[in-house]
Design a protein around this motif. Structure first.
Motif, PDB file in Angstrom:
ATOM      1  N   UNK A  62      39.780  44.355  39.972  1.00  0.00           N
ATOM      2  CA  UNK A  62      39.673  44.752  38.563  1.00  0.00           C
ATOM      3  C   UNK A  62      38.254  45.156  38.159  1.00  0.00           C
ATOM      4  N   UNK A  63      37.320  44.977  39.070  1.00  0.00           N
ATOM      5  CA  UNK A  63      35.927  45.335  38.772  1.00  0.00           C
ATOM      6  C   UNK A  63      35.685  46.807  39.082  1.00  0.00           C
ATOM      7  N   UNK A  64      34.530  47.314  38.671  1.00  0.00           N
ATOM      8  CA  UNK A  64      34.180  48.703  38.978  1.00  0.00           C
ATOM      9  C   UNK A  64      33.427  48.816  40.291  1.00  0.00           C
ATOM     10  N   UNK A  65      33.305  47.712  41.020  1.00  0.00           N
ATOM     11  CA  UNK A  65      32.474  47.693  42.225  1.00  0.00           C
ATOM     12  C   UNK A  65      33.032  48.600  43.323  1.00  0.00           C
ATOM     13  N   UNK A  66      32.132  49.219  44.036  1.00  0.00           N
ATOM     14  CA  UNK A  66      32.473  49.999  45.227  1.00  0.00           C
ATOM     15  C   UNK A  66      32.534  49.093  46.455  1.00  0.00           C
ATOM     16  N   UNK A  67      31.641  48.083  46.471  1.00  0.00           N
ATOM     17  CA  UNK A  67      31.550  47.163  47.601  1.00  0.00           C
ATOM     18  C   UNK A  67      31.953  45.751  47.154  1.00  0.00           C
TER      19      UNK A  67
END
Length: 362
Positions: A62-67
C-alpha cells in the motif's frame, strides 16, 4: 558494480546506523524498511513499518515505495513479493535468513503426503490443504492448486471454519501446534487430530486413523516456541501467583492449556498494552518482542517476563544484522539492487490464489 558485503563485515553498529540513515534519507519514499516483531533491536529501530509478516507485506504493497527491504526471513519476503505491485522490488538483507519450521515442510514431502493420503481416500473432495503463512511460496501454490488456503496465527480459527465448510478434513502444515491449539479451541477432540510424520510411510498412521481424523497435522514446529514448558509456568506462579500467562499458539498444547490468554504476536502486544497498570505478565514468545514490551510497559508498573529461563530468540531472524542492512541500503542508494526476492510467475499465481482466499475469509 555492487558494493561487496566484505566491506561491511567489520563495521561497528554505530557506523552502520549512520550509513543506513544516510541511505534512507537519499532514497526517501522510494524505499520502505519492514521490521518483523522478532527482529533484533539494532535493526528494528530502522523500520518504517513493524508488525507480523502479513501486516508488513500489506503495508508495503500500500506504500508508494519502489523498494521493499524486509528485515525478517525468506518466506516473509516471498509474501511481500507476491502481494506487492509488479513494479515493486522485494529485498532480503541476508538470503541465509530462513525459517527452520518452514523448512520442515517442503513441496516434495507435502506432495508425497498428498499421494499417500490419496491411497486411502479421495483427497480432492475430502481434504482442504491449509498452510501456515510461515511456509515457502511453492507450498502456498500447492494449496492454491488444490482449493486450499493460507492462515496466520491471528486468523487460524476463521480459516479452519472456512476450510471445514468446503471439505470434511484438513491437512495442516507446517506447524502442528498452531493447528492443534486452534482446532481444540474450536471443539475438535484431540483424538480426531493426528500427526503426520513425514519421515515414515503413510505418515506413521494407520488407514483407520486417517479415515477417523478431522485434522491431519504436519509434524513441524517452531524451535523458539518449543523452548516453553508447562513447568516453567508452574514454577513462576509458585513465586508470583497473581501473574497473567499469555502464550503464542506456536507453543505446545500443554503450555497453551495453562495460559490465561493465547494469541498471535499482535494479540499479545494488544492484550498486555491494554492491561491494567501494576499487573504482571509471563509471556511465551520470542525474546526480542518480550524485551521491547517490557521496556514499553514498565512505566505503567507492568512487569513483563519472558517465560523460558534460558535464552530463546529466532536465530535465523538474527542473521539480519546492521551490517547486512547497511550493505543493502547503500547499494540501493547507489542504484544497485541486491538480494532481490522474485517468486516465479508459475508459483506466484497459485500462491496468490491461496493468499487471496485467506484475505477474503479474514
Amino acid at each position: 558494480m555492487p558494493l561487496p558485503i566484505q566491506d561491511y563485515a567489520l563495521l561497528d553498529d554505530d557506523e552502520c546506523d549512520a550509513r543506513i540513515s544516510a541511505a534512507k534519507a537519499k532514497l526517501g519514499s522510494r524505499c520502505v524498511i519492514l521490521g518483523h516483531h522478532y527482529q533484533r533491536d539494532e535493526v528494528f529501530k530502522h523500520a518504517d513499518f513493524s508488525g507480523d509478516s502479513l501486516k508488513l507485506s500489506r503495508d508495503a504493497a500500500n506504500s508508494e515505495a519502489e523498494y521493499i527491504v524486509f528485515c525478517g526471513v525468506h518466506f516473509m519476503a516471498e509474501v511481500a513479493d507476491i502481494l506487492s505491485r509488479p513494479e515493486q522490488i522485494a529485498i532480503l538483507p541476508d538470503l541465509a535468513a530462513g525459517c527452520s519450521m518452514a523448512d520442515m515442510a517442503n513441496l516434495m514431502k507435502v506432495q508425497k503426503c498428498w499421494e499417500e493420503l490419496a491411497q486411502v481416500l479421495d483427497v480432492e473432495s475430502q481434504i482442504t490443504p491449509v498452510t501456515y503463512i510461515n511456509s515457502a511460496a511453492d507450498l502456498k501454490a500447492f494449496c492454491g492448486q488444490h482449493d486450499g488456503i493460507v492462515c496466520t496465527s491471528s486468523n487460524a480459527q476463521k480459516i479452519l471454519t472456512w476450510s471445514f465448510a468446503q471439505k470434511p478434513k484438513v491437512l495442516f502444515f507446517p506447524d502442528q501446534h498452531l493447528g492443534r491449539n486452534t482446532g481444540y479451541r474450536m471443539g475438535i477432540p484431540l483424538e480426531e487430530m493426528v500427526t503426520w510424520d513425514f519421515n515414515k510411510p503413510m505418515g506413521g498412521l494407520t488407514e483407520e486413523q486417517i479415515l477417523n481424523a478431522k485434522m491431519i497435522l504436519w509434524n513441524g514446529y517452531c524451535s523458539v516456541h518449543q523452548a516453553f514448558k508447562p513447568e516453567q509456568i508452574d514454577n513462576f506462579l509458585a513465586r508470583y501467583p497473581e501473574t497473567n500467562v499469555i502464550a503464542h499458539p506456536e507453543a505446545c498444547f500443554e503450555v497453551c492449556e495453562k495460559a490465561d490468554f493465547v494469541g498471535s504476536t499482535e494479540y499479545i502486544l494488544k492484550t498486555v498494552r491494554a492491561a491494567e497498570p501494576d499487573t504482571r505478565w509471563l509471556v511465551a514468545t520470542e525474546l526480542n518482542l518480550v524485551n521491547r514490551l517490557h521496556e514499553e510497559c514498565k512505566s505503567q508498573g507492568k512487569n513483563v517476563h519472558f517465560m523460558s529461563p534460558t535464552l530463546c530468540m529466532c536465530s535465523t531472524m538474527f542473521r539480519t544484522d546492521p551490517q547486512h542492512l547497511a550493505w543493502v541500503m547503500e547499494n540501493l542508494a547507489a542504484g544497485e539492487v541486491i538480494n532481490q526476492i522474485a517468486v516465479l510467475p508459475e508459483v506466484a499465481g497459485p500462491a496468490k490464489k491461496a493468499l487471496d482466499n485467506m484475505l477474503m475469509v479474514s
